[in-house]
Scaffold this motif. Structure first.
Motif, short mmCIF file in Angstrom:
data_model
loop_
_atom_site.label_atom_id
_atom_site.label_comp_id
_atom_site.label_asym_id
_atom_site.label_seq_id
_atom_site.Cartn_x
_atom_site.Cartn_y
_atom_site.Cartn_z
N GLU A 51 -7.45 -9.80 -22.01
CA GLU A 51 -7.17 -8.85 -21.22
C GLU A 51 -7.23 -9.16 -20.03
O GLU A 51 -8.00 -10.06 -19.53
N LYS A 53 -7.61 -7.97 -15.94
CA LYS A 53 -8.23 -7.04 -15.30
C LYS A 53 -7.25 -6.88 -14.12
O LYS A 53 -7.20 -7.75 -13.19
N ILE A 55 -6.49 -4.75 -10.38
CA ILE A 55 -6.59 -3.68 -9.28
C ILE A 55 -5.58 -3.12 -8.47
O ILE A 55 -4.40 -3.66 -8.49
#
Length: 76
Positions: A51, A53, A55
Motif C-alpha cells: 500500500e 501512503k 498525503i
C-alpha cells in the motif's frame, strides 16, 4: 499528446503487447523513461500487494479532480 486516464477495478489485470513501433518506444512512468520497448514486449499491470501512503497539502476533493480529468479538462 493527449492522454486519458483508465479506471479499472482493483482486481483487474491489464496486459499490453507491443505489436509494432516505427522507432524507439519507451515506457514512461510518472514522467520518467523507465525502459526501451521493442515489438513483442509485454507490459502487465495489476494491484500491488503493498500500500502507498499519500498525503494532500491542499484542500482538494478527489472526486472533483477525477471528474475534471475524465471530462477532458472541462469544468462543469
Amino acid at each position: 499528446i493527449h492522454i486519458r486516464p483508465l479506471l479499472a477495478s482493483p482486481d483487474t489485470e491489464i496486459k499490453i503487447v507491443i505489436e509494432d513501433n516505427d522507432g524507439i518506444g519507451t515506457l514512461n512512468v510518472d514522467g520518467q523513461n523507465i525502459l526501451k520497448l521493442a515489438p513483442g514486449d509485454e507490459i502487465y499491470f495489476k494491484k500491488s500487494a503493498s500500500e502507498a501512503k499519500l498525503i494532500s497539502l491542499e484542500d482538494n476533493n478527489f472526486y472533483d479532480i477525477l471528474r475534471y480529468k475524465l471530462s477532458d479538462g472541462k469544468r462543469r
